[in-house]
Scaffold this active site. Structure first.
Site, PDB file in Angstrom:
ATOM      1  CD  GLU A 419      -2.854  -1.102  -0.075  1.00 30.88           C
ATOM      2  OE1 GLU A 419      -3.133  -0.255  -0.599  1.00 30.88           O
ATOM      3  OE2 GLU A 419      -3.144  -2.748  -0.925  1.00 30.88           O
ATOM      4  CG  HIS A 422      -0.833   1.484  -4.307  1.00 30.34           C
ATOM      5  ND1 HIS A 422      -0.959   0.920  -5.505  1.00 30.34           N
ATOM      6  CD2 HIS A 422      -1.739   0.136  -4.302  1.00 30.34           C
ATOM      7  CE1 HIS A 422      -0.783   0.103  -6.613  1.00 30.34           C
ATOM      8  NE2 HIS A 422      -1.851  -0.789  -4.694  1.00 30.34           N
TER       9      HIS A 422
HETATM   10 ZN    ZN Z   1      -2.537  -2.572  -4.658  1.00 25.78          ZN
END
Ligand code: ZN
Ligand code: ADP
Length: 603
Positions: A419, A422
């Site tokens: 995460e 990202h």
């Molecule tokens: Zn992802």
């Protein structure tokens, strides 16, 4: 529902037994004995015949009982040529052409069993064919409308869902003084959809909105409509809205909206007429009322993706409020709420408890507190102490593990890096949607974790660079896994499919590929709407198709490299952020930007 329909031979045996029982009882009560004519004469001589009815051939009559207090006896016999009138006169028997009517007896012994048979038959039919239109549709509806004048629940009782509460605050303001809003000509949202996993407090939140604004609360559950007869569900919905409008301001709450509001057509041919009718009626009602009269419709679902798109259109459930699993801080607050209700609490380290209960939702935590209290009582302790909680957690966790709702620490780490990948790529690139927060709350609504990005406004045009950056952000998750673990996981498949979709659209729709040039190759792929996954190919040659594939790969490869480069340059920041994320399960966009030394985006 199938299990209710199993036809059982036992029902019939039971019915026959019942009829025999009745017949037997009647036979004893109204027994008519057939006697030989000679015996009749004997009865006459002994004076026991009370009265007779003489037909052309048969004679029926009543006998005085032998012993006082017994029931009268009935008899019949067939006459042997004699002068009846003379004979009866001799013994002074009352006689006539008729006798006490046997009508009642006949009715009871024949008509009643027939009714019982039909009753059982109807009962069986009803069980076997609950969907049969028009047939037995007078049965009572299962879906009940619950009305609570005062829910008695306030926002204090619902903890750890601060974002949802903020979004609902406006509704409360409106319900408290609707005039203030209508004076300004403001329009309230009609429908609010609470989206989140089971047990996160969606029902509680809806009740709290009613409680905070002191308005009545009407609730009904979507799943109860499914077993109803055609037409009833729709009628119920109509009743519900009528009743609510009369009692405005108030709140209507539909739990499990997905059971009722599944996209039409999903259930296949001949499927759920009932559900469809009910859904249509709901849509009609939604369109037909003005929120400004003070009726607010709230609904809850844990599967927003299966809802009929018609429900989500503007003017219907156009506002969604996410009620996700609580992070550590949230769990702490929920535990505090429930601990308050326990009267004898020892020294409890709530912070530690919150850390030990990753993945649990409000309902699990309420259950946990109760379980610990029970353990304390059973152990004859003075107060509920930490060891009771530890034991209770073991029990609850075992249950959750079975339900596959917890993730192990290794997975948790992968998700955290993924995460952050990202988020960091997004923050590092210009013109991407600002990152608001990142969470790795286990098995939340978005399965493992998510990075929340908020678009800054409606976009009608996107530049090629923006699209490329979007792809890089999507690939950032996998890139982070590659860098940190030198290994990639299956967690990125949704990212990859979205990145590939964007890349394909860039090439065949937007003419953004140099190799192919400014062409539109998409073709009229209407079939895609009927059959998901059906060919998306337009009319182009094998060679072009190969070129498209090569171009998609090249775009993806380049953006993956770009993501890798960004993340490689920020190893230190990643480690710093991961430590926070693993500890708190959530990190805000601002916190992350601070670690990265980036400035906050303009609001
Ligand atoms: Zn992802
Ligand atoms: P949902 O409607 O999301 O399935 P409910 O609102 O029915 O969940 O919650 C079930 C129970 O769990 C509640 O009665 C309450 O005791 C507890 N609970 C759930 N979420 C919370 C929360 N955020 N704060 C306090 N208690 C909660």
């Amino acid at each position: 529902m199938q299990k209710h329909h199993k036809f059982s031979i036992w029902y019939f045996l039971l019915a026959i037994w019942g009829v025999l029982l009745i017949q037997n009882f009647l036979a004893n009560t109204f027994a008519v004995k057939t006697v030989p004519y000679s015996e009749f004469i004997e009865y006459l001589e002994s004076g026991r015949v009370a009265e007779v009815a003489v037909g052309p051939n048969p004679i029926q009559g009543r006998l005085v009982p032998e012993t006082e207090g017994d029931r009268d006896q009935y008899f019949k016999t067939v006459r042997v040529a004699t002068d009846m009138a003379e004979l009866l006169n001799r013994y002074k028997v009352k006689y006539a052409g008729t006798i006490e009517s046997t009508l009642v007896r006949d009715i009871i012994s024949w008509v009643l069993p027939i009714f019982i048979f039909f009753g059982i038959w109807f009962f069986l039919m009803k069980k076997m064919m609950p969907q049969q239109p028009g047939f037995m549709s007078l049965g009572k509806s299962k879906a009940k409308i619950y009305k609570q004048e005062d829910t008695g629940i306030t926002f204090e009782d619902v903890a750890g869902v601060e974002e949802a509460k903020t979004e609902l605050a406006e509704i409360i303001d409106f319900l408290r003084s609707p005039d203030k809003f209508t004076d300004f000509g403001a329009h309230m949202p009609k429908g609010l959809l609470l989206v989140g996993p089971p047990g996160t407090g969606k029902t509680m939140l809806a009740k709290a909105v009613a409680g905070e604004s002191s308005v009545p609360f009407y609730s009904i559950s979507g799943s109860e409509f499914v077993e109803m007869f055609v037409g009833l569900g729709a009628a119920r919905v109509r009743d519900l809205f009528e009743e609510a409008k009369k009692n405005a301001p108030c709140i209507i709450f539909i739990d499990e909206l997905d059971a009722l509001g599944k996209a039409r057509g999903i259930s296949g041919p001949g499927g759920h007429d009932e559900r469809e009718q009910t859904l249509n009626q709901l849509l009609v009602e939604l369109d037909g009322f003005d929120a400004n009269i003070g009726v607010i419709l709230m609904a809850a679902t844990n599967r927003p993706e299966v809802l009929d798109p018609a429900l989500l259109r503007p003017g219907r459930f156009d506002r969604q409020v996410l009620v996700d699993r609580p992070d550590k801080e949230g769990r702490k607050k929920i535990l505090e709420v429930h601990l308050q209700k326990v009267r004898r609490v020892g020294a409890i380290d709530v912070d530690q408890l919150a850390a030990m209960t990753a993945g649990m939702v409000g309902a699990d935590l309420a259950n946990l507190v109760n379980e610990a209290t029970l353990l304390a009582v059973r152990a004859d302790s003075d107060r509920v102490e930490m060891p009771h909680f530890e034991e209770a957690i073991e029990r609850v966790v075992a249950g959750l593990e079975k339900k596959n709702r917890l993730i192990n620490p290794e997975e948790r780490k992968i998700v955290a890096y993924h995460e952050l990948g990202h988020a960091i790529v997004s923050i590092s690139l210009p013109d991407t949607d600002p990152v608001r927060k990142i969470t790795i709350v286990p098995r939340g609504i978005a399965a493992l974790g998510y990075t929340m990005q908020v678009p800054t406004g409606d976009r009608y045009l996107m530049s090629k660079t923006e699209l490329l950056n979007k792809i890089a952000v999507l690939l950032g998750g996998r890139a982070a896994e590659q860098i940190i673990f030198d290994e990639i996981s299956t967690g990125a498949h949704n990212d990859l499919s979205r990145a590939t979709d964007i890349a394909r659209s860039m090439i065949i729709e937007y003419g953004m590929s140099e190799a192919l040039g400014q062409v539109y190759l998409k073709g009229e792929d209407t079939a895609r709407f009927l059959l998901p996954g059906a060919s998306r190919r337009g009319d182009y040659s094998e060679e072009t198709s190969r070129l498209i594939d090569r171009e998609i790969k090249s775009i993806i490869d380049n953006q993956y490299e770009a993501a890798l480069a960004i993340l490689n340059g920020r190893r230190q920041a990643i480690e710093q952020a991961v430590a926070i994320l693993l500890e708190k399960e959530t990190i805000s966009g601002d916190e992350l930007r601070e670690i990265l030394g980036e400035t906050s985006p303009p609001e």
